[in-house]
Motif scaffolding. Structure first.
Motif, PDB file in Angstrom:
ATOM      1  N   ALA A  74       0.695  -1.688  -0.097  1.00 51.43           N
ATOM      2  CA  ALA A  74       0.132   0.197  -0.459  1.00 51.43           C
ATOM      3  C   ALA A  74       1.092   1.054   0.414  1.00 51.43           C
ATOM      4  CB  ALA A  74      -0.357   0.456   1.093  1.00 51.43           C
ATOM      5  N   ASP A  75       0.290   2.511  -0.262  1.00 50.78           N
ATOM      6  CA  ASP A  75       0.774   3.952  -0.083  1.00 50.78           C
ATOM      7  C   ASP A  75       0.310   4.830   0.605  1.00 50.78           C
ATOM      8  OD1 ASP A  75       2.132   3.234  -3.355  1.00 50.78           O
ATOM      9  OD2 ASP A  75       0.222   3.329  -3.763  1.00 50.78           O
ATOM     10  N   ALA A  76      -0.999   4.072   0.913  1.00 50.09           N
ATOM     11  CA  ALA A  76      -1.938   4.823   1.995  1.00 50.09           C
ATOM     12  C   ALA A  76      -3.332   4.723   2.500  1.00 50.09           C
ATOM     13  CB  ALA A  76      -2.646   6.106   1.058  1.00 50.09           C
ATOM     14  N   VAL A  77      -3.345   4.462   3.553  1.00 51.08           N
ATOM     15  CA  VAL A  77      -4.689   3.916   4.329  1.00 51.08           C
ATOM     16  C   VAL A  77      -5.126   4.752   4.708  1.00 51.08           C
ATOM     17  CG1 VAL A  77      -5.353   2.568   6.783  1.00 51.08           C
ATOM     18  CG2 VAL A  77      -2.659   2.229   5.163  1.00 51.08           C
ATOM     19  N   ILE A  78      -6.655   4.591   4.055  1.00 50.28           N
ATOM     20  CA  ILE A  78      -7.941   5.422   4.260  1.00 50.28           C
ATOM     21  C   ILE A  78      -9.201   4.727   5.501  1.00 50.28           C
ATOM     22  CG2 ILE A  78      -7.695   6.406   1.982  1.00 50.28           C
ATOM     23  CD1 ILE A  78     -10.145   4.398   0.885  1.00 50.28           C
ATOM     24  N   ASN A  79      -9.750   5.577   5.988  1.00 51.84           N
ATOM     25  CA  ASN A  79     -10.480   5.288   6.658  1.00 51.84           C
ATOM     26  C   ASN A  79     -10.563   5.033   7.684  1.00 51.84           C
ATOM     27  OD1 ASN A  79     -13.332   6.152   5.274  1.00 51.84           O
ATOM     28  ND2 ASN A  79     -12.828   4.611   3.847  1.00 51.84           N
ATOM     29  N   VAL A  80      -9.626   5.775   8.468  1.00 52.21           N
ATOM     30  CA  VAL A  80      -8.260   5.108   9.715  1.00 52.21           C
ATOM     31  C   VAL A  80      -9.421   5.562  11.015  1.00 52.21           C
ATOM     32  CG1 VAL A  80      -6.867   5.172  11.283  1.00 52.21           C
ATOM     33  CG2 VAL A  80      -5.805   5.323   8.298  1.00 52.21           C
ATOM     34  N   ARG A  81      -9.815   4.544  11.930  1.00 54.27           N
ATOM     35  CA  ARG A  81     -10.334   4.049  13.141  1.00 54.27           C
ATOM     36  C   ARG A  81      -9.112   3.407  13.791  1.00 54.27           C
ATOM     37  NH1 ARG A  81     -12.561   7.308   9.440  1.00 54.27           N
ATOM     38  NH2 ARG A  81     -14.576   7.103   8.694  1.00 54.27           N
ATOM     39  N   PHE A  82      -9.819   4.341  15.192  1.00 57.02           N
ATOM     40  CA  PHE A  82      -9.644   3.721  16.445  1.00 57.02           C
ATOM     41  C   PHE A  82     -10.753   2.699  17.511  1.00 57.02           C
ATOM     42  CE2 PHE A  82      -6.432   7.154  15.819  1.00 57.02           C
ATOM     43  CZ  PHE A  82      -5.467   7.037  16.123  1.00 57.02           C
ATOM     44  N   MET A  83      -9.823   1.742  18.029  1.00 58.12           N
ATOM     45  CA  MET A  83     -11.379   1.416  18.871  1.00 58.12           C
ATOM     46  C   MET A  83     -10.290   0.783  20.396  1.00 58.12           C
ATOM     47  SD  MET A  83     -13.877  -1.811  18.096  1.00 58.12           S
ATOM     48  CE  MET A  83     -12.569  -3.302  18.300  1.00 58.12           C
ATOM     49  N   THR A  84     -10.613   0.761  21.077  1.00 63.66           N
ATOM     50  CA  THR A  84     -10.291   0.069  22.648  1.00 63.66           C
ATOM     51  C   THR A  84     -11.528  -0.816  23.369  1.00 63.66           C
ATOM     52  OG1 THR A  84      -9.484   0.893  24.411  1.00 63.66           O
ATOM     53  CG2 THR A  84     -10.752   2.101  24.058  1.00 63.66           C
ATOM     54  N   SER A  85     -10.719  -1.552  23.601  1.00 65.05           N
ATOM     55  CA  SER A  85     -11.754  -3.283  24.798  1.00 65.05           C
ATOM     56  C   SER A  85     -10.503  -3.356  25.118  1.00 65.05           C
ATOM     57  CB  SER A  85     -11.556  -4.324  23.475  1.00 65.05           C
ATOM     58  OG  SER A  85     -10.484  -4.835  23.150  1.00 65.05           O
ATOM     59  N   MET A  86     -11.058  -3.842  26.861  1.00 57.93           N
ATOM     60  CA  MET A  86     -10.849  -4.360  27.741  1.00 57.93           C
ATOM     61  C   MET A  86     -10.941  -5.959  27.630  1.00 57.93           C
ATOM     62  SD  MET A  86     -11.882  -3.415  31.757  1.00 57.93           S
ATOM     63  CE  MET A  86     -12.810  -4.854  32.349  1.00 57.93           C
ATOM     64  N   VAL A  87      -8.808  -6.078  28.127  1.00 54.99           N
ATOM     65  CA  VAL A  87      -9.010  -7.405  27.459  1.00 54.99           C
ATOM     66  C   VAL A  87      -8.985  -8.029  29.074  1.00 54.99           C
ATOM     67  CG1 VAL A  87      -7.096  -8.963  26.767  1.00 54.99           C
ATOM     68  CG2 VAL A  87      -7.091  -6.560  26.072  1.00 54.99           C
ATOM     69  N   MET A  88      -8.855  -7.702  30.277  1.00 54.43           N
ATOM     70  CA  MET A  88      -8.885  -8.225  31.425  1.00 54.43           C
ATOM     71  C   MET A  88      -8.508  -6.731  32.910  1.00 54.43           C
ATOM     72  SD  MET A  88      -4.923  -9.504  31.766  1.00 54.43           S
ATOM     73  CE  MET A  88      -4.198  -9.567  33.594  1.00 54.43           C
ATOM     74  N   SER A  89      -8.822  -6.841  33.624  1.00 52.35           N
ATOM     75  CA  SER A  89      -8.725  -5.530  34.886  1.00 52.35           C
ATOM     76  C   SER A  89      -7.285  -4.807  34.619  1.00 52.35           C
ATOM     77  CB  SER A  89      -9.096  -6.768  36.168  1.00 52.35           C
ATOM     78  OG  SER A  89      -9.122  -5.436  36.873  1.00 52.35           O
ATOM     79  N   GLY A  90      -7.115  -4.249  34.357  1.00 50.17           N
ATOM     80  CA  GLY A  90      -5.680  -3.363  34.408  1.00 50.17           C
ATOM     81  C   GLY A  90      -5.162  -3.597  33.347  1.00 50.17           C
ATOM     82  N   ALA A  91      -5.501  -4.275  31.726  1.00 52.45           N
ATOM     83  CA  ALA A  91      -5.546  -3.988  30.769  1.00 52.45           C
ATOM     84  C   ALA A  91      -6.779  -3.975  29.583  1.00 52.45           C
ATOM     85  CB  ALA A  91      -5.011  -5.705  30.408  1.00 52.45           C
ATOM     86  N   ALA A  92      -6.007  -2.663  28.522  1.00 52.46           N
ATOM     87  CA  ALA A  92      -6.884  -2.434  27.455  1.00 52.46           C
ATOM     88  C   ALA A  92      -5.838  -2.903  26.398  1.00 52.46           C
ATOM     89  CB  ALA A  92      -6.664  -0.933  26.989  1.00 52.46           C
ATOM     90  N   GLU A  93      -6.486  -3.231  24.917  1.00 50.39           N
ATOM     91  CA  GLU A  93      -6.482  -3.206  23.683  1.00 50.39           C
ATOM     92  C   GLU A  93      -6.125  -1.863  22.751  1.00 50.39           C
ATOM     93  OE1 GLU A  93      -6.686  -6.179  20.203  1.00 50.39           O
ATOM     94  OE2 GLU A  93      -7.934  -5.769  20.570  1.00 50.39           O
ATOM     95  N   ILE A  94      -5.907  -1.107  22.345  1.00 50.15           N
ATOM     96  CA  ILE A  94      -5.941  -0.406  21.428  1.00 50.15           C
ATOM     97  C   ILE A  94      -5.681  -0.694  20.278  1.00 50.15           C
ATOM     98  CG2 ILE A  94      -4.972   2.124  20.381  1.00 50.15           C
ATOM     99  CD1 ILE A  94      -6.043   2.090  23.225  1.00 50.15           C
ATOM    100  N   LEU A  95      -6.926  -0.782  19.098  1.00 52.44           N
ATOM    101  CA  LEU A  95      -6.757  -1.280  17.707  1.00 52.44           C
ATOM    102  C   LEU A  95      -6.248   0.084  16.748  1.00 52.44           C
ATOM    103  CD1 LEU A  95      -7.180  -3.263  15.844  1.00 52.44           C
ATOM    104  CD2 LEU A  95      -9.103  -3.314  15.915  1.00 52.44           C
TER     105      LEU A  95
END
Length: 107
Positions: A74-95
């Motif tokens: 790829a030359d570019a990434v369009i429609n970029v979004r972020f999501m976060t979710s709790m994986v366990m107590s005290g830990a979060a995923e950032i996507l």
């Protein structure tokens, strides 16, 4: 690498859609940040330790997404979004995710 949260890039033509590019990281709180956050919560204000931790996590997720897009050619990434979710107590995923594309400079 061009990264945008729109479905097009001004002055560029999307010539090929390659697929979903993504990158994620999991961040865990640590005792030092927790102690400072508790103290700060008493007097109020921004929890700078957590803000910095999440900022670093977003940057890491973006970098991993860009690496995934590059691996697709790829030359570019369009429609970029972020999501976060709790994986366990005290830990979060950032996507971070978006659509990997090839672009033309002839528009």
């Amino acid at each position: 690498m061009i990264i945008v949260n729109t479905d097009n890039i001004a002055g560029k033509e999307i010539i090929e859609t390659l697929g979903l590019a993504r990158g994620s990281t999991i961040q865990v709180k640590n005792i030092g940040k927790d102690i400072m956050a508790v103290l700060r919560s008493i007097v109020g204000g921004e929890l700078k330790e957590y803000s910095k931790m999440l900022e670093e996590a977003r940057e890491k997720a973006i970098n991993l997404m860009v690496e995934d897009a590059r691996n697709m050619g790829a030359d570019a990434v369009i429609n970029v979004r972020f999501m976060t979710s709790m994986v366990m107590s005290g830990a979060a995923e950032i996507l971070a995710y978006g659509t990997a594309v090839r672009i033309s400079n002839n528009k």
